[in-house]
Design a protein around this motif. Structure first.
Motif, PDB file in Angstrom:
ATOM      1  N   MET A 143       0.847  -1.184   0.000  1.00 57.05           N
ATOM      2  CA  MET A 143       0.000   0.000   0.000  1.00 57.05           C
ATOM      3  C   MET A 143       0.885   1.236   0.000  1.00 57.05           C
ATOM      4  SD  MET A 143      -3.036   0.988   2.697  1.00 57.05           S
ATOM      5  CE  MET A 143      -4.154   2.371   2.392  1.00 57.05           C
ATOM      6  N   ASP A 144       0.538   2.198  -0.799  1.00 57.52           N
ATOM      7  CA  ASP A 144       1.312   3.425  -0.892  1.00 57.52           C
ATOM      8  C   ASP A 144       1.157   4.242   0.387  1.00 57.52           C
ATOM      9  OD1 ASP A 144       2.757   5.306  -3.012  1.00 57.52           O
ATOM     10  OD2 ASP A 144       1.333   6.537  -1.864  1.00 57.52           O
ATOM     11  N   ILE A 145       2.232   4.866   0.829  1.00 59.23           N
ATOM     12  CA  ILE A 145       2.209   5.638   2.070  1.00 59.23           C
ATOM     13  C   ILE A 145       1.200   6.784   1.995  1.00 59.23           C
ATOM     14  CG2 ILE A 145       4.170   7.057   1.325  1.00 59.23           C
ATOM     15  CD1 ILE A 145       3.286   6.075   4.963  1.00 59.23           C
ATOM     16  N   ILE A 146       1.042   7.376   0.825  1.00 57.13           N
ATOM     17  CA  ILE A 146       0.082   8.472   0.677  1.00 57.13           C
ATOM     18  C   ILE A 146      -1.342   7.968   0.907  1.00 57.13           C
ATOM     19  CG2 ILE A 146      -0.857  10.227  -0.850  1.00 57.13           C
ATOM     20  CD1 ILE A 146       1.969  10.811   0.093  1.00 57.13           C
ATOM     21  N   ASP A 147      -1.646   6.782   0.392  1.00 53.90           N
ATOM     22  CA  ASP A 147      -2.978   6.220   0.602  1.00 53.90           C
ATOM     23  C   ASP A 147      -3.218   5.943   2.086  1.00 53.90           C
ATOM     24  OD1 ASP A 147      -3.625   6.301  -2.088  1.00 53.90           O
ATOM     25  OD2 ASP A 147      -2.828   4.292  -2.482  1.00 53.90           O
ATOM     26  N   TYR A 148      -2.182   5.492   2.768  1.00 50.00           N
ATOM     27  CA  TYR A 148      -2.321   5.276   4.212  1.00 50.00           C
ATOM     28  C   TYR A 148      -2.583   6.603   4.925  1.00 50.00           C
ATOM     29  CZ  TYR A 148      -1.195   4.451   9.080  1.00 50.00           C
ATOM     30  OH  TYR A 148      -1.256   4.412  10.460  1.00 50.00           O
ATOM     31  N   LEU A 149      -1.853   7.642   4.561  1.00 50.18           N
ATOM     32  CA  LEU A 149      -2.032   8.944   5.203  1.00 50.18           C
ATOM     33  C   LEU A 149      -3.423   9.511   4.932  1.00 50.18           C
ATOM     34  CD1 LEU A 149       1.483  10.494   4.458  1.00 50.18           C
ATOM     35  CD2 LEU A 149       0.641   9.638   6.659  1.00 50.18           C
ATOM     36  N   LYS A 150      -3.941   9.270   3.751  1.00 48.21           N
ATOM     37  CA  LYS A 150      -5.307   9.704   3.448  1.00 48.21           C
ATOM     38  C   LYS A 150      -6.308   8.987   4.346  1.00 48.21           C
ATOM     39  CE  LYS A 150      -4.492  10.958  -1.396  1.00 48.21           C
ATOM     40  NZ  LYS A 150      -4.768  10.588  -2.818  1.00 48.21           N
ATOM     41  N   LEU A 151      -6.066   7.704   4.611  1.00 48.53           N
ATOM     42  CA  LEU A 151      -6.937   6.956   5.515  1.00 48.53           C
ATOM     43  C   LEU A 151      -6.868   7.518   6.926  1.00 48.53           C
ATOM     44  CD1 LEU A 151      -8.854   4.578   6.019  1.00 48.53           C
ATOM     45  CD2 LEU A 151      -6.829   3.138   6.360  1.00 48.53           C
ATOM     46  N   VAL A 152      -5.666   7.865   7.373  1.00 50.54           N
ATOM     47  CA  VAL A 152      -5.496   8.475   8.698  1.00 50.54           C
ATOM     48  C   VAL A 152      -6.364   9.720   8.819  1.00 50.54           C
ATOM     49  CG1 VAL A 152      -3.863   9.758  10.159  1.00 50.54           C
ATOM     50  CG2 VAL A 152      -3.191   7.551   9.174  1.00 50.54           C
ATOM     51  N   ASP A 153      -6.424  10.502   7.770  1.00 51.52           N
ATOM     52  CA  ASP A 153      -7.186  11.749   7.807  1.00 51.52           C
ATOM     53  C   ASP A 153      -8.687  11.539   7.946  1.00 51.52           C
ATOM     54  OD1 ASP A 153      -5.172  13.636   7.794  1.00 51.52           O
ATOM     55  OD2 ASP A 153      -5.030  13.705   5.609  1.00 51.52           O
ATOM     56  N   THR A 154      -9.150  10.314   7.731  1.00 46.22           N
ATOM     57  CA  THR A 154     -10.585  10.041   7.884  1.00 46.22           C
ATOM     58  C   THR A 154     -10.945   9.615   9.307  1.00 46.22           C
ATOM     59  OG1 THR A 154     -10.478   7.662   7.323  1.00 46.22           O
ATOM     60  CG2 THR A 154     -10.624   9.244   5.497  1.00 46.22           C
ATOM     61  N   MET A 155      -9.946   9.504  10.182  1.00 45.31           N
ATOM     62  CA  MET A 155     -10.166   8.930  11.507  1.00 45.31           C
ATOM     63  C   MET A 155     -10.353   9.985  12.604  1.00 45.31           C
ATOM     64  SD  MET A 155     -10.028   5.600  11.182  1.00 45.31           S
ATOM     65  CE  MET A 155      -9.686   4.510   9.794  1.00 45.31           C
ATOM     66  N   GLY A 156     -10.456  11.233  12.216  1.00 41.63           N
ATOM     67  CA  GLY A 156     -10.486  12.306  13.204  1.00 41.63           C
ATOM     68  C   GLY A 156     -11.604  12.229  14.217  1.00 41.63           C
ATOM     69  N   SER A 157     -12.714  11.618  13.875  1.00 35.09           N
ATOM     70  CA  SER A 157     -13.849  11.571  14.797  1.00 35.09           C
ATOM     71  C   SER A 157     -13.757  10.407  15.785  1.00 35.09           C
ATOM     72  CB  SER A 157     -15.155  11.443  14.005  1.00 35.09           C
ATOM     73  OG  SER A 157     -15.178  10.227  13.263  1.00 35.09           O
ATOM     74  N   SER A 158     -12.807   9.532  15.602  1.00 36.12           N
ATOM     75  CA  SER A 158     -12.692   8.356  16.466  1.00 36.12           C
ATOM     76  C   SER A 158     -12.225   8.733  17.868  1.00 36.12           C
ATOM     77  CB  SER A 158     -11.709   7.354  15.865  1.00 36.12           C
ATOM     78  OG  SER A 158     -11.513   6.253  16.738  1.00 36.12           O
ATOM     79  N   GLU A 159     -12.718   8.024  18.864  1.00 35.38           N
ATOM     80  CA  GLU A 159     -12.217   8.159  20.229  1.00 35.38           C
ATOM     81  C   GLU A 159     -11.727   6.808  20.758  1.00 35.38           C
ATOM     82  OE1 GLU A 159     -14.692  10.260  22.957  1.00 35.38           O
ATOM     83  OE2 GLU A 159     -15.024  11.935  21.593  1.00 35.38           O
ATOM     84  N   ASP A 160     -11.402   5.919  19.840  1.00 31.08           N
ATOM     85  CA  ASP A 160     -10.859   4.613  20.190  1.00 31.08           C
ATOM     86  C   ASP A 160      -9.354   4.770  20.434  1.00 31.08           C
ATOM     87  OD1 ASP A 160      -9.856   2.044  20.320  1.00 31.08           O
ATOM     88  OD2 ASP A 160     -10.984   1.295  18.609  1.00 31.08           O
ATOM     89  N   PRO A 161      -8.874   4.488  21.642  1.00 31.14           N
ATOM     90  CA  PRO A 161      -7.442   4.643  21.911  1.00 31.14           C
ATOM     91  C   PRO A 161      -6.571   3.765  21.035  1.00 31.14           C
ATOM     92  CG  PRO A 161      -8.542   3.501  23.727  1.00 31.14           C
ATOM     93  CD  PRO A 161      -9.609   4.037  22.832  1.00 31.14           C
ATOM     94  N   ASN A 162      -7.098   2.613  20.589  1.00 28.88           N
ATOM     95  CA  ASN A 162      -6.316   1.743  19.716  1.00 28.88           C
ATOM     96  C   ASN A 162      -6.086   2.382  18.346  1.00 28.88           C
ATOM     97  OD1 ASN A 162      -6.080  -0.448  21.571  1.00 28.88           O
ATOM     98  ND2 ASN A 162      -8.199  -1.018  21.126  1.00 28.88           N
ATOM     99  N   VAL A 163      -7.104   3.075  17.853  1.00 30.37           N
ATOM    100  CA  VAL A 163      -6.949   3.798  16.586  1.00 30.37           C
ATOM    101  C   VAL A 163      -5.854   4.851  16.706  1.00 30.37           C
ATOM    102  CG1 VAL A 163      -8.078   5.468  15.043  1.00 30.37           C
ATOM    103  CG2 VAL A 163      -9.296   3.397  15.767  1.00 30.37           C
ATOM    104  N   TRP A 164      -5.896   5.613  17.774  1.00 31.70           N
ATOM    105  CA  TRP A 164      -4.926   6.693  17.941  1.00 31.70           C
ATOM    106  C   TRP A 164      -3.536   6.169  18.298  1.00 31.70           C
ATOM    107  CZ3 TRP A 164      -5.792  11.147  15.867  1.00 31.70           C
ATOM    108  CH2 TRP A 164      -7.120  11.522  15.624  1.00 31.70           C
ATOM    109  N   HIS A 165      -3.482   4.994  18.907  1.00 29.26           N
ATOM    110  CA  HIS A 165      -2.189   4.354  19.152  1.00 29.26           C
ATOM    111  C   HIS A 165      -1.522   4.020  17.828  1.00 29.26           C
ATOM    112  CE1 HIS A 165       0.830   1.856  21.161  1.00 29.26           C
ATOM    113  NE2 HIS A 165       0.602   0.938  20.225  1.00 29.26           N
ATOM    114  N   ARG A 166      -2.292   3.480  16.885  1.00 31.65           N
ATOM    115  CA  ARG A 166      -1.741   3.164  15.574  1.00 31.65           C
ATOM    116  C   ARG A 166      -1.352   4.409  14.817  1.00 31.65           C
ATOM    117  NH1 ARG A 166       1.191   0.615  14.626  1.00 31.65           N
ATOM    118  NH2 ARG A 166       0.199  -1.398  15.087  1.00 31.65           N
ATOM    119  N   ILE A 167      -2.193   5.436  14.850  1.00 29.88           N
ATOM    120  CA  ILE A 167      -1.856   6.696  14.178  1.00 29.88           C
ATOM    121  C   ILE A 167      -0.585   7.285  14.763  1.00 29.88           C
ATOM    122  CG2 ILE A 167      -2.591   9.090  13.807  1.00 29.88           C
ATOM    123  CD1 ILE A 167      -5.478   8.026  13.656  1.00 29.88           C
ATOM    124  N   ALA A 168      -0.515   7.321  16.084  1.00 33.66           N
ATOM    125  CA  ALA A 168       0.654   7.886  16.748  1.00 33.66           C
ATOM    126  C   ALA A 168       1.914   7.105  16.406  1.00 33.66           C
ATOM    127  CB  ALA A 168       0.435   7.898  18.263  1.00 33.66           C
TER     128      ALA A 168
END
Length: 350
Positions: free
Chosen positions: A18-43
């Motif tokens: 998977m291209d890094i840009i596509d991954y970063l675009k996916l990250v940008d869709t996660m802003g409304s999440s309050e799941d600590p596991n999601v933010w652990h992966r983003i971080a």
């Protein structure tokens, strides 16, 4: 589920599927999440990008962390609310660590100093999870005086857990003189045998210190094998993935070819496998530096403007046009002790 989607995407990125840009675009869709596991992966993924990049890209990643994590920081604050659940606390800890260490966000850095002063006055007055997160922030921005304090506190803190926290905090300082002090401490037997291999592994995993620590490890290999059992020495193998350039990998492979292990061959093989993956991932990301920079820094006629820079950054990042990738722009905050013996109030979270 958001976490599974994001985790699979990062795994695919690491597997070069998977291209890094596509991954970063996916990250940008996660802003409304309050799941600590999601933010652990983003971080974790953005922290990795921050570790391996330099100049304007590194600054842009820090800006991206601020823009993603600041809304959560404003919502969660520093202190736990009444009846707060574990997930919310986990999320707060992740937000504080990411903003303070990678995002270089001034309010979190100031709060880290305030919480440390509060802990010194009354250790029981500070939540232990928040305190551990703030220790990471203090190490990132602290210098000799803070190292000295932590070195004392690793043996004099009220609880064994706090002693351990201060001990491992020493491995997060990156100043060369302080790295050498930590090396001298562990190689002289100054860290108890129970923790010493993990202490050296943690120091080895400190990317800014890793080259010096690796050289010291090679130079003292016979001594290390004499101090610890082979299974204890094997704890170091989990940190090998930090040597993720082709030259570093070749050096690691050559060293273990000349210094084979016996009972821990499997653990070494696993460590080298992770190293190989890390080398390939880094090469893939470095090949995409231009697109990554353009994604993080939207272009205009005057050049690229970093997201969320200016007063938010403790480094005082400029809002002027950023140079093209490859040009050095510094960006690391100067080391400084927290200073002050009085107990400051926790600063405003906004």
């Amino acid at each position: 589920e958001q976490y599974n989607l994001l985790n699979d995407a990062w795994s695919a990125t690491r597997a070069l599927k998977m291209d890094i840009i596509d991954y970063l675009k996916l990250v940008d869709t996660m802003g409304s999440s309050e799941d600590p596991n999601v933010w652990h992966r983003i971080a974790g993924s953005l922290g990795y990008l921050h570790d391996i990049t330099h100049g304007p890209i590194k600054e842009a990643v820090a800006g991206k962390v601020r823009s993603l994590f600041k809304p959560l920081y404003a919502k969660l604050g520093i202190a736990a609310g009444a009846g707060e659940d574990t997930k919310r606390m986990e999320l707060r800890v992740r937000v504080l660590r990411s903003l303070g260490v990678v995002g270089n966000y001034a309010p979190v850095i100031e709060n880290a100093k305030a919480i440390y002063a509060k802990w010194k006055a009354d250790p029981k007055s500070v939540d232990s999870d928040v305190f551990d997160a703030m220790l990471s922030v203090l190490c990132e921005h602290g210098g000799n005086a803070m190292y000295d304090e932590f070195d004392v506190l690793r043996t004099t803190s009220p609880t064994a857990q706090e002693c351990e926290s201060f001990m491992f905090a020493l491995t997060s300082f990156s100043d060369p003189a302080l790295v050498q002090r930590s090396l001298d401490l562990v190689l002289s037997g100054g860290i108890t045998k129970q923790y010493a291999p993990s202490f050296l592994a943690s120091l080895l995993g400190n990317r800014e210190a890793s080259a010096v620590v690796w050289q010291a490890t090679k130079d003292n290999w016979s001594k290390i094998k004499g101090m610890w059992t082979e299974s204890m020495v094997a704890r170091l193998f989990g940190a090998l993935s930090v040597f993720d350039t082709a030259a570093q990998e070749a050096d690691v492979l050559a060293f273990f070819a000349a210094n084979p292990v016996d009972s821990t061959k499997m653990k070494l093989a696993q460590g080298l496998e992770q190293l190989r993956i890390s080398v390939l991932v880094r090469q893939s990301i470095e090949a995409c530096e231009g697109p990554v920079l353009r994604y993080f820094l939207p272009s205009d006629q005057e050049g690229c403007i970093s997201p969320d820079v200016g007063a938010d950054s403790a480094a005082g990042a400029s809002t002027s046009a950023a140079p093209v990738a490859g040009e050095s722009s510094g960006g690391k905050v100067d080391d400084k002790a927290s200073g002050g013996s009085s107990e400051p109030s926790v600063v405003d979270n906004k």
